[in-house]
Design a protein around this motif. Sequence first.
Motif, short mmCIF file in Angstrom:
data_model
loop_
_atom_site.label_atom_id
_atom_site.label_comp_id
_atom_site.label_asym_id
_atom_site.label_seq_id
_atom_site.Cartn_x
_atom_site.Cartn_y
_atom_site.Cartn_z
N ASP A 1 -5.44 -1.17 -7.22
CA ASP A 1 -6.38 -0.18 -6.71
C ASP A 1 -6.27 -0.03 -5.20
O ASP A 1 -6.31 1.08 -4.65
CB ASP A 1 -7.82 -0.56 -7.08
N ALA A 2 -6.10 -1.16 -4.51
CA ALA A 2 -5.95 -1.12 -3.04
C ALA A 2 -4.66 -0.40 -2.66
O ALA A 2 -4.63 0.36 -1.69
CB ALA A 2 -5.96 -2.54 -2.48
N ALA A 3 -3.60 -0.63 -3.42
CA ALA A 3 -2.32 0.03 -3.13
C ALA A 3 -2.41 1.53 -3.38
O ALA A 3 -1.82 2.33 -2.64
CB ALA A 3 -1.21 -0.58 -3.97
N ARG B 1 4.36 -7.56 -10.25
CA ARG B 1 4.36 -8.72 -9.35
C ARG B 1 5.24 -8.47 -8.13
O ARG B 1 4.89 -8.83 -7.00
CB ARG B 1 4.89 -9.95 -10.08
N ARG B 2 6.43 -7.89 -8.36
CA ARG B 2 7.38 -7.69 -7.27
C ARG B 2 7.11 -6.41 -6.49
O ARG B 2 7.71 -6.21 -5.43
CB ARG B 2 8.81 -7.64 -7.84
N ARG B 3 6.23 -5.55 -7.01
CA ARG B 3 5.96 -4.28 -6.34
C ARG B 3 4.77 -4.36 -5.41
O ARG B 3 4.61 -3.54 -4.52
CB ARG B 3 5.72 -3.18 -7.38
N LEU B 4 3.90 -5.35 -5.64
CA LEU B 4 2.70 -5.50 -4.81
C LEU B 4 3.02 -6.32 -3.57
O LEU B 4 3.92 -7.16 -3.58
CB LEU B 4 1.59 -6.18 -5.61
N GLU B 5 2.28 -6.06 -2.52
CA GLU B 5 2.40 -6.85 -1.29
C GLU B 5 1.06 -7.51 -0.99
O GLU B 5 0.05 -6.83 -0.88
CB GLU B 5 2.83 -5.96 -0.11
N PHE C 1 1.88 2.62 -8.83
CA PHE C 1 0.54 2.03 -8.89
C PHE C 1 -0.41 2.92 -9.68
O PHE C 1 -1.28 2.43 -10.40
CB PHE C 1 0.02 1.79 -7.47
N GLU C 2 -0.23 4.23 -9.56
CA GLU C 2 -1.03 5.16 -10.36
C GLU C 2 -0.69 5.00 -11.84
O GLU C 2 -1.57 5.09 -12.71
CB GLU C 2 -0.77 6.59 -9.90
N ASP C 3 0.59 4.75 -12.13
CA ASP C 3 1.01 4.50 -13.51
C ASP C 3 0.23 3.33 -14.09
O ASP C 3 -0.26 3.39 -15.23
CB ASP C 3 2.51 4.18 -13.57
N TYR C 4 0.11 2.25 -13.29
CA TYR C 4 -0.59 1.07 -13.78
C TYR C 4 -2.07 1.37 -13.99
O TYR C 4 -2.66 0.97 -15.00
CB TYR C 4 -0.44 -0.11 -12.81
#
Length: 420
Positions: free
Chosen positions: A179-181, A272-276, A323-326
């Motif tokens: 959500d933050a991303a 996991r690898r897409r979030l910072e 992120f919208e996909d998720y």
Amino acid sequence: MRDLICEVSSNNASGLTPRKWRKASPTEMAYIATRMLVVSRSSIAGRVSKAQFERAITTLEARYGILRSVVVDGEFVERDDDASALQGWFCAKQWTADAMYAMLLDAKLDTRERIYSVHVIASDDVLDVFVLSSHAVTDASSLIELHACLAHICDCIVRGVDPALDAQTFPDPVDAAVDAAVEQNQAAPALWAGTYAQIPLAARCDSVSGCLRHRLERMEIGANHVLRIRAAAHAHGSSVHALLLAAFALAIAEAAETKEKRILMRSAIDMRRRLEPHVSAELVFSAITGHISPVDDLDQPLFKIAKIIFDDIHSGVTNGLIFEDYRNYATAFGSKQQAPVAMSVSDMQTVKFHWPTQQLKVTGFEYAAGWLKRFPNVSVSVFDGTLIANVVYVEDFVDPVTMRAICKSAKRRLFAVCAS
């Protein structure tokens, strides 16, 4: 992550209310509602008795308390029995890996009673360990962690050493981080109009009723070929994952009855690898979303199509569409209104078991995810250089002869890359 320590206990047996961990996320509930299961397999060289393996399972559950959870009324709660997760110990002279996959891909798993089970094919000096689990709590990263840790525990027990493992915190989903991303990267969701190339439906598809049956087509590519494929993909600005998608896209277009020039290819993306910052691969939970990449012209070379898919996925991270996909995944995944996707392929990287072993040796890992959608799902792993792509499909929707032809065509195209 919550500061809760997962412990093996039998609260209900002593008259206490089972421990409640947290509510299941919308994505986790979507996996449960659609009964999406994963079958994972690791091979261990060395002698391990059934009693030693049972002890290893108990130790594994002491570390990963999520394994002792069930989902009741939308909440993760502690399982109230001490029944063993080891549901079968089979003789290698009577069982094969193919037979085990066939049984487990069509198995039932009631997440109100357990979220995983273990089945072993054993010989004197080799174990084939199969884990059947709900995709709500295990993605590929989680399964690698579980199989690696289980092998380590078995190794310790065989050597007479007490495994020294800390209990893992009960993991929270990645929803808040996603959500933050999304707030930082706004992207309009894609809309798919018109017709696209798809795998021809089986003749009996329209009359299907009752229980659907899964089939598995296993595609193996040796280490030397994988090295050449990877080098070729990188030289053309893409990846092995994108090249696999492109090869399957062209193979499907070749088999399609309508000869459409457009296709939609889906990627299973590990968040996991897409979030910072990145989310730890050691946490056992599910952090997968699905991203659809359009290819508008199938009359292009393999490398060009792979680059289109590769760029689409990476731009989706930059502009926030991944992120919208998720965030929309729970609704989209279970919806009856599905995009006309041709195939889904996981974005698995090279498998690395970070838990050490001394007396035993892990010689393989792979997995296969089954669902009831009309398009196949491809689970990819690369262990010790060898690539395994397990293509799972519903035989009532896709004819096995057609699926085998598509896999052979895709592999032929990838091998042609090596030749060039």
